[in-house]
Motif scaffolding. Structure first.
Motif, PDB file in Angstrom:
ATOM      1  N   ALA A   1       0.828  -1.206   0.000  1.00 35.44           N
ATOM      2  CA  ALA A   1       0.000   0.000   0.000  1.00 35.44           C
ATOM      3  C   ALA A   1       0.864   1.258   0.000  1.00 35.44           C
ATOM      4  O   ALA A   1       0.567   2.229  -0.708  1.00 35.44           O
ATOM      5  N   LEU A   2       1.941   1.257   0.775  1.00 34.79           N
ATOM      6  CA  LEU A   2       2.821   2.425   0.827  1.00 34.79           C
ATOM      7  C   LEU A   2       3.530   2.646  -0.509  1.00 34.79           C
ATOM      8  O   LEU A   2       3.731   3.784  -0.935  1.00 34.79           O
ATOM      9  N   MET A   3       3.910   1.574  -1.173  1.00 30.40           N
ATOM     10  CA  MET A   3       4.634   1.699  -2.434  1.00 30.40           C
ATOM     11  C   MET A   3       3.722   2.048  -3.602  1.00 30.40           C
ATOM     12  O   MET A   3       4.126   2.779  -4.499  1.00 30.40           O
ATOM     13  N   LEU A   4       2.494   1.535  -3.618  1.00 31.03           N
ATOM     14  CA  LEU A   4       1.650   1.697  -4.797  1.00 31.03           C
ATOM     15  C   LEU A   4       0.367   2.484  -4.571  1.00 31.03           C
ATOM     16  O   LEU A   4      -0.241   2.957  -5.538  1.00 31.03           O
ATOM     17  N   GLY A   5      -0.039   2.641  -3.326  1.00 29.31           N
ATOM     18  CA  GLY A   5      -1.315   3.288  -3.052  1.00 29.31           C
ATOM     19  C   GLY A   5      -1.444   4.684  -3.628  1.00 29.31           C
ATOM     20  O   GLY A   5      -2.443   5.022  -4.269  1.00 29.31           O
ATOM     21  N   ALA A   6      -0.433   5.512  -3.435  1.00 28.61           N
ATOM     22  CA  ALA A   6      -0.499   6.888  -3.955  1.00 28.61           C
ATOM     23  C   ALA A   6      -0.524   6.898  -5.477  1.00 28.61           C
ATOM     24  O   ALA A   6      -1.250   7.693  -6.090  1.00 28.61           O
ATOM     25  N   ALA A   7       0.251   6.030  -6.096  1.00 32.30           N
ATOM     26  CA  ALA A   7       0.265   5.967  -7.560  1.00 32.30           C
ATOM     27  C   ALA A   7      -1.091   5.512  -8.101  1.00 32.30           C
ATOM     28  O   ALA A   7      -1.593   6.062  -9.089  1.00 32.30           O
ATOM     29  N   TYR A   8      -1.691   4.517  -7.450  1.00 30.81           N
ATOM     30  CA  TYR A   8      -3.020   4.071  -7.874  1.00 30.81           C
ATOM     31  C   TYR A   8      -4.025   5.215  -7.765  1.00 30.81           C
ATOM     32  O   TYR A   8      -4.846   5.429  -8.660  1.00 30.81           O
ATOM     33  N   ASP A   9      -3.970   5.941  -6.668  1.00 31.62           N
ATOM     34  CA  ASP A   9      -4.887   7.057  -6.471  1.00 31.62           C
ATOM     35  C   ASP A   9      -4.660   8.140  -7.527  1.00 31.62           C
ATOM     36  O   ASP A   9      -5.614   8.685  -8.088  1.00 31.62           O
ATOM     37  N   PHE A  10      -3.405   8.444  -7.804  1.00 28.71           N
ATOM     38  CA  PHE A  10      -3.083   9.427  -8.834  1.00 28.71           C
ATOM     39  C   PHE A  10      -3.669   9.006 -10.178  1.00 28.71           C
ATOM     40  O   PHE A  10      -4.275   9.817 -10.890  1.00 28.71           O
ATOM     41  N   LEU A  11      -3.499   7.746 -10.538  1.00 33.66           N
ATOM     42  CA  LEU A  11      -4.013   7.267 -11.821  1.00 33.66           C
ATOM     43  C   LEU A  11      -5.537   7.348 -11.898  1.00 33.66           C
ATOM     44  O   LEU A  11      -6.095   7.604 -12.962  1.00 33.66           O
ATOM     45  N   ARG A  12      -6.198   7.146 -10.773  1.00 42.68           N
ATOM     46  CA  ARG A  12      -7.661   7.256 -10.754  1.00 42.68           C
ATOM     47  C   ARG A  12      -8.115   8.698 -10.924  1.00 42.68           C
ATOM     48  O   ARG A  12      -9.132   8.962 -11.549  1.00 42.68           O
ATOM     49  N   LEU A  13      -7.368   9.651 -10.349  1.00 36.73           N
ATOM     50  CA  LEU A  13      -7.825  11.032 -10.292  1.00 36.73           C
ATOM     51  C   LEU A  13      -7.269  11.936 -11.388  1.00 36.73           C
ATOM     52  O   LEU A  13      -7.885  12.940 -11.733  1.00 36.73           O
TER      53      LEU A  13
END
Length: 87
Positions: free
Chosen positions: A48-60
């Motif tokens: 979650a720490l490694m990919l969570g922000a990137a996933y959120d960025f891609l969604r938004l």
């Protein structure tokens, strides 16, 4: 509605590929923990720490938005979240 056999097989193959990738990621992270390169975190937390922000960025993010530097910023933040801290 019942899935056609080919569609079901492709779906299962995709599910298996993702599961295999998660298994490999967990094992690779454990190897980095053993080397002292990263913090000894539970795999779901590290993931979650490694990919969570990137996933959120891609969604938004919108493709028309200026995204220069986003990949570097997100990668650096992910590394800072899991890298081993000097004792």
């Amino acid at each position: 509605m019942t899935k056609k056999p080919v569609t079901a097989a492709i779906g299962q193959a995709t599910t298996n590929a993702f599961a295999h990738g998660r298994t490999l990621g967990r094992a690779r992270y454990a190897a980095f923990v053993a080397q002292g390169a990263v913090r000894d975190l539970p795999w779901p937390v590290a993931h979650a720490l490694m990919l969570g922000a990137a996933y959120d960025f891609l969604r938004l993010a919108h493709p028309a938005d200026d995204q220069a530097g986003a990949a570097d910023l997100l990668a650096d933040a992910a590394w800072q979240a899991v890298c081993a801290r000097p004792a």
